[in-house]
Design an enzyme around this catalytic site. Structure first.
Site, mmCIF file in Angstrom:
data_model
loop_
_atom_site.group_PDB
_atom_site.id
_atom_site.type_symbol
_atom_site.label_atom_id
_atom_site.label_comp_id
_atom_site.label_asym_id
_atom_site.label_seq_id
_atom_site.Cartn_x
_atom_site.Cartn_y
_atom_site.Cartn_z
ATOM 1 N N ASP A 136 -3.038 -4.676 4.664
ATOM 2 C CA ASP A 136 -2.009 -5.676 4.989
ATOM 3 C C ASP A 136 -1.706 -6.450 3.703
ATOM 4 O O ASP A 136 -2.542 -7.206 3.208
ATOM 5 C CB ASP A 136 -2.568 -6.611 6.073
ATOM 6 C CG ASP A 136 -1.581 -7.712 6.474
ATOM 7 O OD1 ASP A 136 -0.576 -7.902 5.768
ATOM 8 O OD2 ASP A 136 -1.856 -8.367 7.504
ATOM 9 N N HIS A 137 -0.515 -6.250 3.169
ATOM 10 C CA HIS A 137 -0.202 -6.846 1.865
ATOM 11 C C HIS A 137 -0.135 -8.366 1.914
ATOM 12 O O HIS A 137 -0.191 -9.037 0.897
ATOM 13 C CB HIS A 137 1.125 -6.274 1.341
ATOM 14 C CG HIS A 137 1.243 -6.281 -0.163
ATOM 15 N ND1 HIS A 137 0.616 -7.219 -0.950
ATOM 16 C CD2 HIS A 137 1.890 -5.449 -1.008
ATOM 17 C CE1 HIS A 137 0.904 -6.981 -2.219
ATOM 18 N NE2 HIS A 137 1.662 -5.903 -2.276
ATOM 19 N N ARG A 138 -0.050 -8.905 3.123
ATOM 20 C CA ARG A 138 0.003 -10.364 3.213
ATOM 21 C C ARG A 138 -1.313 -10.991 2.775
ATOM 22 O O ARG A 138 -1.355 -12.119 2.304
ATOM 23 C CB ARG A 138 0.313 -10.796 4.651
ATOM 24 C CG ARG A 138 1.692 -10.354 5.126
ATOM 25 C CD ARG A 138 1.877 -10.675 6.584
ATOM 26 N NE ARG A 138 0.836 -10.067 7.411
ATOM 27 C CZ ARG A 138 0.691 -10.256 8.709
ATOM 28 N NH1 ARG A 138 1.524 -11.059 9.349
ATOM 29 N NH2 ARG A 138 -0.266 -9.658 9.374
#
Lengths: 439, 468
Positions: free
Chosen positions: A411-413
């Site tokens: 999850d790039h967040r």
């Protein structure tokens, strides 16, 4: 009619951006896929590609204009056969609904200075997907946020079609947000804008009439949960994948030695090694043992590993808690026990709810490598392929080694590229030199 | 009457029935309403409205008694019960003719008589003398026949010494000593009225608390205040026997331990609840089902007989005028095929009791919320912390709010104290609009008002209370 080129939404939360640069001038011929402009958001600079082809007739928002609302018309494209006269009186109203005010057309001849007032930004609550304001009660919004439902895709049944609690609850029960009917002609050209959840096809959709006969298997509650959670994950979580090939000859040797020991009452599998190695690598790289929440990134202090197990009618992910602190024999025993319980449908909720990272192994089917969808709210999932002999070049010479391909989705967040790569390096190191686990 | 065929025929012109008829007419349906006694029904003639008129007299009397607290003098205080009753009857009469006017304005045909279902979309009508009038045929028949006092064996009202609310609203004497059986809204309001005017009143309630549907904490505060003013309250107690003499009744009361005691009073009011009017309306000629004295109907008033609907008290609890009105509108709008018609959210029906002190509530009590599995956040704010309450000389009371910890949904609000019956609607609107605690906290409440306590109660639930 000239085609409207709209300010795209580059992320689901984007409501406005800066038009950083035009790559094309008025009069340039544009092919579909051409890079036409660069858009800056608070996060990044992104390139905008043309969706349609034609001649760039008129630039309406000049290079350097800040705070351009999503769906504002930024340029007009002349179709084949149209000439500049078609631009006169062309409709330059914004791509969508009332919340987005018509663009203030900045004449190309006199480029507006940076920071010139552009169209007012739509209300922050407006989802980029439909461009219009979503009418929903505060309680409906909160429950939707808690359940991971896209409120914009829920059909409202309250006064004036307002989305109320019962609608969101029905969407949760029904496994995901029902798609609302399209709001209008709007954003056809705003290809970069993410669309609302794909319209749910029903069994009696006429499209099935010309298709072969079928058995309609009603969706089980597990199927609905899989559909809703993974739809939300694939739609809302910015996934990216990185992969690495791992040489596992040493691991296989260690495994054989362990399993061949006198009195061994265990049979350790390659996957057990992977579980252990992942847990240890996560402990060393806590940035990857993470979950993204609205207010904070959670970095977990232990690695509870969820194992994807295929069962009748779906899959489930039982958890090996704090796998890093367990020995291989314990992991092996626990994994067998949980997989057995999973197939018998006897898992207790605490045995499958709450892991921090998931491993999915399809190696036994001979799959070389694959990508997985993140199991929210976890931050990462590792896809494990088959161990197979492959030609490798080592020190300039061609040789044979047993290789296994690993693909990590994160999850790039909450997890950036370097952190993900650091974790893969750590994991590869452990798997290629398993004796290092003793250190 | 020339025409006998209608789109809609409503049986009963209480608040449920007449509102339904007006709405039906507004939606363009040819509508008739059959009423055997009074337009406006019990509510307007023998319930909500005349009691409020009486309680207003009692309230003013109460303030006159306590005039000294406000620096005023009011000596030689007295009242004329006949004039008090006369005012109450006058109020009912005024509103009764108002209903007639509204029905006529909306071109609803009013039929004086008793309606009875014949099946096949027909209603037989008899006038007050029992003479048959022409049948009324209608595509949709809405039964809104209301409810009447429940009668317990051994405690049957004789309407002379043992009253129902009818006699209590039009008494032959002012009873010096009074016993009230039942502490629901009707019982406690009548007890409050007679007590405030100086009667020696005893209330007997079989449940653990007075006003059993209310939040336990609120009920306890109300009870304490009533007892402080001299009202006698016995809970977990039963009236076993009534021995009637010429102009007095000796009541045998059993407490929870089985001990009996006796009290002799001038009059007894039986207020042990109400039951649906399902008899003599021809239900046997239809497939309509009943359960525990009420007609079985779904959230839109549909019964088991197509074309026959039931709304209001006769369709089951809560037996409240505003529930009946709302149910009637839902029923008729569904019949008319209007979009977005939903059955009523029964947890959002407010309830008001106009005793002294007043009690008002909406939604789940704290106990009910917990019973339903909610993890709750509870806020409380006492009248003592509110400037307006002190200025009014009303420092007793509490506003309590119950939130779902997970979603911030307002599950319930419960109030006791001055004017709370006018305050509760703020929370009802909030609930209907599905606000969470955040919107309530962000709302500006005017100063100085009692409503500020509604804000503070919400703040208290989230640990942000200011004036406490």
């Amino acid at each position: 009619m000239p085609i409207k080129i709209l300010m795209p939404a580059l992320s689901p939360t984007m409501t406005e951006g800066n038009l950083a640069k035009w790559h094309k001038k008025e009069g340039d011929t544009i092919e579909s896929g051409d890079l036409i402009a660069e858009i800056e958001t608070d996060k990044a600079t992104m390139e905008v590609e043309a969706v349609d082809e034609g001649v760039l007739g008129k630039i309406l928002v000049a290079e350097g204009t800040a705070e351009v609302a999503v769906n504002t018309v930024i340029a007009l494209l002349l179709e084949e056969g149209e000439d500049a006269s078609a631009l006169a009186g062309a409709d330059t109203s914004g791509g969508a609904a009332p919340a987005v005010a018509p663009a203030a057309p900045a004449p190309a001849a006199a480029p507006a200075p940076a920071g010139a007032p552009a169209a007012p930004a739509p209300k922050p609550a407006a989802p980029a997907s439909s461009g219009g304001r979503v009418f929903a009660t505060p309680l409906a919004r909160r429950i939707a946020a808690q359940e991971g439902i896209d409120i914009a895709a829920v059909q409202g049944s309250g006064p004036q079609g307002r989305i109320v609690k019962r609608d969101v609850e029905a969407a949760v029960k029904g496994g995901g947000a029902k798609a609302a009917p399209s709001a209008g002609p709007a954003a056809a050209t705003a290809a970069a804008a993410p669309v609302a959840a794909a319209p749910m096809v029903t069994v009696d959709d006429p499209v099935f009439q010309n298709m072969p006969a079928f058995d309609a298997v009603p969706n089980s509650s597990m199927r609905k949960i899989i559909a809703s959670r993974l739809t939300a994950s694939a739609r809302d979580i910015p996934h990216f994948n990185i992969s690495a090939d791992v040489a596992i000859d040493k691991l296989l040797k260690a495994r054989k030695e362990l399993n061949d020991r006198d009195g061994a009452d265990y049979k350790i599998s390659v996957n057990d090694f992977v579980i252990k190695a992942v847990a240890v690598a996560l402990k060393r790289c806590p940035d990857v043992n993470a979950a993204y929440t609205e207010a904070a990134i959670l970095n977990f202090k232990k690695a509870d590993i969820s194992i994807a197990v295929a069962i009748d009618g779906g899959l489930i992910t039982p958890i090996i808690k704090d796998a890093g602190s367990l020995g291989l024999a314990d992991i092996s025993a626990k994994a067998k026990e949980l997989a057995g319980k999973a197939r018998d449908g006897k898992l207790q909720p605490e045995e499958f709810q709450g892991g921090t990272f998931t491993i999915s192994n399809l190696g036994m089917f001979g799959v070389k490598s694959f990508n997985s969808i993140i199991n929210p709210p976890q931050g990462g999932i590792l896809s494990v392929g088959a161990g197979e002999q492959r030609p490798v070049v080592k020190d300039g010479a061609l040789g044979v080694a047993t290789m296994m391909s690993l693909t990590l989705a994160v999850d790039h967040r909450c997890i950036d590229g370097a952190a993900a790569a650091g974790f893969m390096k750590e994991l590869k190191g452990i798997l290629e030199d398993p004796i290092s686990l003793l250190l | 009457m020339a025409e006998t065929f209608f789109d809609v025929c409503v049986i009963g012109a209480g608040p449920g029935g007449y509102v339904t008829a007006i709405r039906a007419a507004q939606l363009g349906m040819k509508t008739a309403i059959i009423e055997k006694q009074h337009l406006g029904g019990i509510c307007l003639n023998w319930g909500c409205i005349p009691t409020k008129a009486l309680l207003r007299s009692a309230e003013i009397f109460h303030y006159m008694k306590h005039a000294g607290n406000y620096g005023l003098a009011c000596d030689n205080l007295s009242f004329d019960i006949e004039k008090v009753i006369g005012r109450s009857r006058g109020v009912s009469k005024q509103l009764n003719s108002g209903v007639g006017h509204l029905l006529k304005k909306n071109k609803v045909t009013i039929i004086d008589g008793s309606g009875s279902l014949k099946g096949g979309g027909k209603v037989a009508v008899k006038d007050k003398e029992g003479k048959a009038l022409p049948d009324v045929a209608a595509k949709h028949i809405i039964v809104a026949t209301g409810a009447r006092p429940r009668v317990l064996p051994g405690l049957e009202p004789d309407r002379k010494l043992v009253w129902t609310y009818f006699e209590a609203l039009k008494p032959d004497i002012f009873p010096e000593k009074l016993l009230v059986i039942g502490s629901g809204a009707i019982g406690i309001e009548l007890a409050s009225f007679y007590h405030t005017l100086g009667a020696d009143v005893t209330v007997v309630e079989v449940m653990k608390q007075i006003m059993p549907v209310e939040d336990a904490e609120i009920s306890a505060i109300a009870r304490k205040q009533m007892e402080k003013s001299g009202l006698k309250i016995l809970t977990e107690a039963k009236v076993m026997k009534l021995d009637k003499r010429a102009n007095a009744v000796t009541c045998t009361i059993e407490d929870k331990d089985g001990k009996t005691s006796h009290v002799t009073v001038d009059r007894v009011i039986s207020a042990v609840g109400v039951q649906g009017n399902i008899e003599n309306i021809g239900l046997e000629n239809t497939k309509v089902k009943t359960d525990r004295g009420c007609i079985v109907a779904d959230g839109y008033g549909n019964t088991d007989e197509p074309g026959v609907y039931a709304i209001g008290d006769v369709a089951g609890p809560p037996m409240l005028a505003h529930k009946a009105e709302h149910e009637g509108v839902i029923c008729i709008e569904k019949i008319a095929g209007l979009p977005n018609v939903h059955s009523m959210e029964k947890t959002q029906i407010p309830g008001c009791t106009y005793c002294y002190p007043q009690v008002a509530s909406v939604g789940l009590t704290e106990a009910k919320a917990k019973e339903q599995g909610y993890k709750v956040k509870v806020g409380r704010f006492p009248f003592l912390g509110n400037g307006k309450a002190i200025a009014l000389g009303e420092p007793d009371g509490l506003i309590k709010t119950v939130f779902d910890e997970k979603t911030g949904q307002l599950l319930g609000a419960h109030m006791v104290g001055a004017e709370v019956t006018e305050l509760i609607q703020g929370y009802v609107v909030a609930m209907g609009l599905e606000t969470t605690e955040a919107e309530l906290m962000q709302t500006v409440f005017p100063h100085p008002t009692l409503s500020e306590m509604m804000h503070e109660s919400v703040l208290d639930a989230y640990g942000k209370v200011i004036h406490m």
